[in-house]
Design a protein around this motif. Sequence first.
Motif, PDB file in Angstrom:
ATOM      1  N   HIS A 197     -25.024 -21.823  21.295  1.00 17.79           N
ATOM      2  CA  HIS A 197     -24.268 -20.670  20.810  1.00 17.79           C
ATOM      3  C   HIS A 197     -23.169 -20.349  21.817  1.00 17.79           C
ATOM      4  O   HIS A 197     -23.113 -20.916  22.889  1.00 17.79           O
ATOM      5  CB  HIS A 197     -25.164 -19.461  20.537  1.00 17.79           C
ATOM      6  N   GLN A 198     -22.292 -19.429  21.438  1.00 16.51           N
ATOM      7  CA  GLN A 198     -21.024 -19.238  22.149  1.00 16.51           C
ATOM      8  C   GLN A 198     -21.064 -18.336  23.374  1.00 16.51           C
ATOM      9  O   GLN A 198     -20.048 -18.097  23.987  1.00 16.51           O
ATOM     10  CB  GLN A 198     -19.957 -18.723  21.180  1.00 16.51           C
ATOM     11  N   ASP A 199     -22.212 -17.843  23.785  1.00 10.64           N
ATOM     12  CA  ASP A 199     -22.247 -16.978  24.969  1.00 10.64           C
ATOM     13  C   ASP A 199     -21.692 -17.704  26.193  1.00 10.64           C
ATOM     14  O   ASP A 199     -21.846 -18.921  26.341  1.00 10.64           O
ATOM     15  CB  ASP A 199     -23.668 -16.509  25.255  1.00 10.64           C
ATOM     16  N   LEU A 200     -21.081 -16.947  27.079  1.00  7.26           N
ATOM     17  CA  LEU A 200     -20.397 -17.511  28.244  1.00  7.26           C
ATOM     18  C   LEU A 200     -21.303 -18.396  29.098  1.00  7.26           C
ATOM     19  O   LEU A 200     -20.861 -19.414  29.631  1.00  7.26           O
ATOM     20  CB  LEU A 200     -19.803 -16.391  29.095  1.00  7.26           C
ATOM     21  N   ASP A 201     -22.574 -18.045  29.211  1.00  8.82           N
ATOM     22  CA  ASP A 201     -23.482 -18.857  30.018  1.00  8.82           C
ATOM     23  C   ASP A 201     -23.886 -20.159  29.333  1.00  8.82           C
ATOM     24  O   ASP A 201     -24.564 -20.993  29.920  1.00  8.82           O
ATOM     25  CB  ASP A 201     -24.727 -18.057  30.421  1.00  8.82           C
ATOM     26  N   HIS A 202     -23.425 -20.364  28.119  1.00 14.43           N
ATOM     27  CA  HIS A 202     -23.710 -21.596  27.388  1.00 14.43           C
ATOM     28  C   HIS A 202     -22.472 -22.484  27.226  1.00 14.43           C
ATOM     29  O   HIS A 202     -22.600 -23.690  27.061  1.00 14.43           O
ATOM     30  CB  HIS A 202     -24.300 -21.269  26.019  1.00 14.43           C
ATOM     31  N   SER A 229     -22.897 -25.440  15.740  1.00 13.37           N
ATOM     32  CA  SER A 229     -22.973 -25.014  14.339  1.00 13.37           C
ATOM     33  C   SER A 229     -21.595 -24.573  13.854  1.00 13.37           C
ATOM     34  O   SER A 229     -20.741 -24.153  14.642  1.00 13.37           O
ATOM     35  CB  SER A 229     -23.972 -23.866  14.175  1.00 13.37           C
ATOM     36  N   SER A 230     -21.397 -24.643  12.563  1.00 13.52           N
ATOM     37  CA  SER A 230     -20.106 -24.251  11.998  1.00 13.52           C
ATOM     38  C   SER A 230     -19.848 -22.758  12.211  1.00 13.52           C
ATOM     39  O   SER A 230     -18.696 -22.328  12.288  1.00 13.52           O
ATOM     40  CB  SER A 230     -20.043 -24.599  10.510  1.00 13.52           C
ATOM     41  N   ILE A 231     -20.886 -21.973  12.330  1.00 11.11           N
ATOM     42  CA  ILE A 231     -20.734 -20.534  12.583  1.00 11.11           C
ATOM     43  C   ILE A 231     -20.205 -20.289  13.990  1.00 11.11           C
ATOM     44  O   ILE A 231     -19.358 -19.430  14.209  1.00 11.11           O
ATOM     45  CB  ILE A 231     -22.079 -19.807  12.384  1.00 11.11           C
ATOM     46  N   GLU A 232     -20.688 -21.057  14.952  1.00 12.31           N
ATOM     47  CA  GLU A 232     -20.297 -20.878  16.351  1.00 12.31           C
ATOM     48  C   GLU A 232     -18.967 -21.538  16.703  1.00 12.31           C
ATOM     49  O   GLU A 232     -18.304 -21.148  17.654  1.00 12.31           O
ATOM     50  CB  GLU A 232     -21.394 -21.432  17.269  1.00 12.31           C
ATOM     51  N   LYS A 233     -18.590 -22.539  15.948  1.00  9.88           N
ATOM     52  CA  LYS A 233     -17.410 -23.357  16.290  1.00  9.88           C
ATOM     53  C   LYS A 233     -16.134 -22.552  16.564  1.00  9.88           C
ATOM     54  O   LYS A 233     -15.482 -22.781  17.585  1.00  9.88           O
ATOM     55  CB  LYS A 233     -17.173 -24.392  15.194  1.00  9.88           C
ATOM     56  N   PRO A 234     -15.749 -21.592  15.729  1.00 14.54           N
ATOM     57  CA  PRO A 234     -14.502 -20.849  16.014  1.00 14.54           C
ATOM     58  C   PRO A 234     -14.552 -20.092  17.348  1.00 14.54           C
ATOM     59  O   PRO A 234     -13.539 -19.983  18.030  1.00 14.54           O
ATOM     60  CB  PRO A 234     -14.383 -19.876  14.839  1.00 14.54           C
ATOM     61  N   TYR A 235     -15.708 -19.590  17.700  1.00 19.94           N
ATOM     62  CA  TYR A 235     -15.851 -18.856  18.957  1.00 19.94           C
ATOM     63  C   TYR A 235     -15.777 -19.796  20.160  1.00 19.94           C
ATOM     64  O   TYR A 235     -15.190 -19.474  21.179  1.00 19.94           O
ATOM     65  CB  TYR A 235     -17.165 -18.086  18.972  1.00 19.94           C
TER      66      TYR A 235
END
Length: 70
Positions: free
Chosen positions: A36-41, A61-67
């Motif tokens: 997922h898109q959190d900075l620590d990841h 995931s396609s949900i996370e991709k834009p972030y």
Amino acid sequence: MILVDTAYPGQLSLLHEAILSTGLHIHNLTSIFITHQDLDHIGSLADIIQASSSPVQVFASSIEKPYIQG
């Protein structure tokens, strides 16, 4: 070699040391899975891709991709 998540920004040297401790090298990296898109990841994603000597596939995931792409 597959890496799951990339830690905080500025962590490339620590990741490199951890990879070396397994007997591998960052140049063995073929894929990165981002949970997922959190900075620590995602923090060191760009640095890792630049440090690799060959193309690295990034999966998310396609949900996370834009972030992740910013």
